[in-house]
Design a protein around this motif. Sequence first.
Motif, mmCIF file in Angstrom:
data_model
loop_
_atom_site.group_PDB
_atom_site.id
_atom_site.type_symbol
_atom_site.label_atom_id
_atom_site.label_comp_id
_atom_site.label_asym_id
_atom_site.label_seq_id
_atom_site.Cartn_x
_atom_site.Cartn_y
_atom_site.Cartn_z
ATOM 1 N N SER A 161 102.793 18.826 28.766
ATOM 2 C CA SER A 161 103.489 18.217 27.615
ATOM 3 C C SER A 161 103.406 16.696 27.581
ATOM 4 C CB SER A 161 104.971 18.593 27.657
ATOM 5 O OG SER A 161 105.570 18.021 28.820
ATOM 6 N N SER A 211 104.521 14.822 22.816
ATOM 7 C CA SER A 211 103.950 14.506 21.495
ATOM 8 C C SER A 211 103.883 15.743 20.595
ATOM 9 C CB SER A 211 102.576 13.867 21.637
ATOM 10 O OG SER A 211 101.667 14.808 22.116
ATOM 11 N N MET A 257 105.875 21.414 37.131
ATOM 12 C CA MET A 257 105.111 22.464 37.834
ATOM 13 C C MET A 257 103.615 22.236 37.649
ATOM 14 S SD MET A 257 105.358 25.857 35.413
ATOM 15 C CE MET A 257 103.795 26.518 36.001
#
Length: 257
Positions: free
Chosen positions: A42, A46, A87
């Motif tokens: 991520s 955005s 992660m």
Amino acid sequence: MSFTAEWLALREPADRAARDAGLVARAALAAGPDPVILDLGSGTGSTLRVMEPHLPDHAAWRLVDNDADLLEQARSDAHGSVETRAMDLRDLDALPLEGVTLVTASALLDLMPADWIARLADRLAAARLPFYAALSYDGVMRWQPHLPGDASVTRAFNDHQRGDKGLGAALGPDSGPRSVEILRKAGFRVHHADSPWSLNGAEAPLHRALLEGIASAAAEAGNADAAEWGRNRIRIAEQSRCHVGHIDILALPPCAG
Ligand SMILES: C[S@@+](CC[C@H](N)C(=O)[O-])C[C@H]1O[C@@H](n2cnc3c(N)ncnc32)[C@H](O)[C@@H]1O
């Protein structure tokens, strides 16, 4: 490989302008009336910011990335229901898919090897989840005015993009067509559209940063003229136009609309 918040902020307006608007809207619809969206890689969020206007206020987001600083910034910038989880995406079994109605990614597939995309496709097909993956680099860069070295530096940069970005040899410029093929084989109905950056003098700061990155990657890939090419290109960035090709993909599981 790490991405700075500054670089992601610099590219976000160009990414926003480049994304295929029809696929953004269809991806939002595919998330259903109570969207729970998992965004892979991520960065600072955005994709969330682009899709938010197309979603109901109660939409919930799960942002995953291996860079805790980017996730921290995403959390502090976001409003609404946003969870973050640090992660490594190599562990696809650990993806937090419970309750998710749409999976998204942007500027990610070109960093990944084919076997990772195939494993992701199988996992999402089994869960019958739609997948929206924007802005995979397609290997095409063009400038106006043309300079000697544009084509050879692009070739060397593309070779570099096929190197290991953490999970094995990346698909780089081949990621768009290969992902379409892999997702179709896994049973998805796949829609795709071009989403090129089209930079001119107004985007000179992004263009200059991009040129530094291209020149250094091309030099690493063995192009002896890349550094000089980069200096020459940067000198005229304000008077130049630059096209960088990308592909957006929306993959719908067999029963979705
Ligand atoms: C080019 S950036 C794109 C960020 C964001 N999606 C955007 O469009 O602004 C790629 C992102 O993927 C993340 N990433 C790359 N490899 C990863 C991995 N193996 N596990 C988790 N995140 C990873 C990076 O930390 C970075 O935030």
